[in-house]
Scaffold this motif. Structure first.
Motif, PDB file in Angstrom:
ATOM      1  N   LYS A   9       0.821  -1.446   0.011  1.00 41.80           N
ATOM      2  CA  LYS A   9      -0.084  -0.026  -0.022  1.00 41.80           C
ATOM      3  C   LYS A   9       0.894   1.240  -0.021  1.00 41.80           C
ATOM      4  CE  LYS A   9      -4.029  -2.014   2.092  1.00 41.80           C
ATOM      5  NZ  LYS A   9      -5.025  -1.840   3.386  1.00 41.80           N
ATOM      6  N   ARG A  10       2.028   1.122   0.659  1.00 44.55           N
ATOM      7  CA  ARG A  10       2.967   2.222   0.637  1.00 44.55           C
ATOM      8  C   ARG A  10       3.920   2.267  -0.530  1.00 44.55           C
ATOM      9  NH1 ARG A  10       7.884   2.889   2.438  1.00 44.55           N
ATOM     10  NH2 ARG A  10       8.039   0.618   3.241  1.00 44.55           N
ATOM     11  N   LEU A  11       4.304   1.105  -1.020  1.00 47.05           N
ATOM     12  CA  LEU A  11       5.238   1.119  -2.022  1.00 47.05           C
ATOM     13  C   LEU A  11       4.426   1.177  -3.285  1.00 47.05           C
ATOM     14  CD1 LEU A  11       7.391  -1.819  -0.865  1.00 47.05           C
ATOM     15  CD2 LEU A  11       7.992   0.593  -0.942  1.00 47.05           C
ATOM     16  N   ASP A  12       3.330   1.005  -3.642  1.00 46.11           N
ATOM     17  CA  ASP A  12       2.737   1.070  -4.842  1.00 46.11           C
ATOM     18  C   ASP A  12       2.865   2.292  -5.283  1.00 46.11           C
ATOM     19  OD1 ASP A  12       2.276  -1.540  -5.331  1.00 46.11           O
ATOM     20  OD2 ASP A  12       0.264  -1.608  -4.765  1.00 46.11           O
ATOM     21  N   ALA A  17       5.297   6.012  -9.562  1.00 45.41           N
ATOM     22  CA  ALA A  17       5.878   7.471  -9.796  1.00 45.41           C
ATOM     23  C   ALA A  17       7.352   6.963 -10.375  1.00 45.41           C
ATOM     24  CB  ALA A  17       6.189   8.158  -8.367  1.00 45.41           C
ATOM     25  N   MET A  18       8.109   6.082 -10.092  1.00 40.29           N
ATOM     26  CA  MET A  18       9.383   5.991 -10.450  1.00 40.29           C
ATOM     27  C   MET A  18       9.146   5.226 -12.037  1.00 40.29           C
ATOM     28  SD  MET A  18      11.618   4.043  -7.740  1.00 40.29           S
ATOM     29  CE  MET A  18      11.403   4.366  -5.861  1.00 40.29           C
ATOM     30  N   LEU A  19       8.275   4.597 -12.303  1.00 41.40           N
ATOM     31  CA  LEU A  19       7.959   4.006 -13.579  1.00 41.40           C
ATOM     32  C   LEU A  19       7.617   5.128 -14.524  1.00 41.40           C
ATOM     33  CD1 LEU A  19       6.381   0.651 -13.153  1.00 41.40           C
ATOM     34  CD2 LEU A  19       8.613   1.111 -13.827  1.00 41.40           C
ATOM     35  N   ALA A  20       6.718   6.302 -13.976  1.00 44.70           N
ATOM     36  CA  ALA A  20       6.421   7.407 -14.795  1.00 44.70           C
ATOM     37  C   ALA A  20       7.422   8.275 -15.104  1.00 44.70           C
ATOM     38  CB  ALA A  20       5.067   8.277 -13.889  1.00 44.70           C
ATOM     39  N   GLU A  21       8.459   8.347 -14.068  1.00 47.83           N
ATOM     40  CA  GLU A  21       9.713   9.133 -14.759  1.00 47.83           C
ATOM     41  C   GLU A  21      10.446   8.573 -15.872  1.00 47.83           C
ATOM     42  OE1 GLU A  21      12.007   9.566 -10.913  1.00 47.83           O
ATOM     43  OE2 GLU A  21      10.440  10.597 -10.218  1.00 47.83           O
ATOM     44  N   ALA A  29      13.916  -1.617  -8.787  1.00 42.52           N
ATOM     45  CA  ALA A  29      13.999  -2.628  -7.713  1.00 42.52           C
ATOM     46  C   ALA A  29      15.335  -2.105  -7.148  1.00 42.52           C
ATOM     47  CB  ALA A  29      14.160  -4.061  -8.630  1.00 42.52           C
ATOM     48  N   GLN A  30      16.348  -1.769  -7.736  1.00 44.04           N
ATOM     49  CA  GLN A  30      17.471  -1.459  -7.075  1.00 44.04           C
ATOM     50  C   GLN A  30      17.306  -0.250  -6.242  1.00 44.04           C
ATOM     51  OE1 GLN A  30      20.194  -0.660 -10.212  1.00 44.04           O
ATOM     52  NE2 GLN A  30      20.902  -2.623 -10.636  1.00 44.04           N
ATOM     53  N   ALA A  31      16.368   0.788  -6.603  1.00 46.65           N
ATOM     54  CA  ALA A  31      15.979   1.950  -5.867  1.00 46.65           C
ATOM     55  C   ALA A  31      15.394   1.355  -4.381  1.00 46.65           C
ATOM     56  CB  ALA A  31      15.354   3.207  -6.453  1.00 46.65           C
ATOM     57  N   LEU A  32      14.668   0.342  -4.645  1.00 43.74           N
ATOM     58  CA  LEU A  32      13.834  -0.163  -3.406  1.00 43.74           C
ATOM     59  C   LEU A  32      14.629  -1.185  -2.768  1.00 43.74           C
ATOM     60  CD1 LEU A  32      10.285   0.145  -5.104  1.00 43.74           C
ATOM     61  CD2 LEU A  32      11.338   1.777  -3.564  1.00 43.74           C
ATOM     62  N   GLU A  33      15.608  -1.451  -3.238  1.00 42.51           N
ATOM     63  CA  GLU A  33      16.288  -2.558  -2.604  1.00 42.51           C
ATOM     64  C   GLU A  33      15.740  -3.990  -2.499  1.00 42.51           C
ATOM     65  OE1 GLU A  33      17.824  -1.302   1.213  1.00 42.51           O
ATOM     66  OE2 GLU A  33      19.006   0.294   0.280  1.00 42.51           O
ATOM     67  N   VAL A  39       9.420  -7.039  -8.102  1.00 47.64           N
ATOM     68  CA  VAL A  39       8.566  -5.983  -8.599  1.00 47.64           C
ATOM     69  C   VAL A  39       8.070  -6.325 -10.006  1.00 47.64           C
ATOM     70  CG1 VAL A  39       8.933  -3.574  -9.531  1.00 47.64           C
ATOM     71  CG2 VAL A  39      10.522  -4.285  -7.899  1.00 47.64           C
ATOM     72  N   ARG A  40       8.561  -7.286 -10.651  1.00 44.85           N
ATOM     73  CA  ARG A  40       7.781  -7.809 -12.067  1.00 44.85           C
ATOM     74  C   ARG A  40       6.528  -8.500 -11.473  1.00 44.85           C
ATOM     75  NH1 ARG A  40      13.272  -9.443 -14.877  1.00 44.85           N
ATOM     76  NH2 ARG A  40      13.442  -7.436 -16.131  1.00 44.85           N
TER      77      ARG A  40
END
Length: 91
Positions: A9-12, A17-21, A29-33, A39-40
């Motif tokens: 709920k917090r990560l979605d 946002a990252m994908l939109a950028e 995945a690297q940014a969120l460790e 993620v896929r």
């Protein structure tokens, strides 16, 4: 069922946002460790499920029928039901 390891709920929203950028899934995945496959899998899961606030499809309209057994009139939602509820209960 086991509870999720991640608070989706917090990560979605962050993933969206990252994908939109324009970031790739591997970069997200690297940014969120996280593992890339995690993620896929989450993105695949979200594509398969309709949003919670999506409107539900309207039920099919009622069809007026006459029973093939007793001739009584009745209304049903399925075009395949040809016996009234009373005759179906007796079968």
């Amino acid at each position: 069922m086991r509870p999720s390891k991640y608070d989706w709920k917090r990560l979605d929203p962050r993933v969206d946002a990252m994908l939109a950028e324009g970031m790739r899934v591997t970069q997200v995945a690297q940014a969120l460790e996280m593992r890339v496959q995690t993620v896929r899998d989450r993105l695949s899961y979200r594509r398969r499920r309709p949003p919670q606030d999506a409107p539900k499809p309207a039920p099919p309209p009622l069809i007026d029928r006459s029973c093939l057994n007793c001739g009584a009139g009745f209304s049903v939602r399925s075009p395949f039901l040809r016996l009234c509820p009373t005759c179906r209960a007796e079968c």
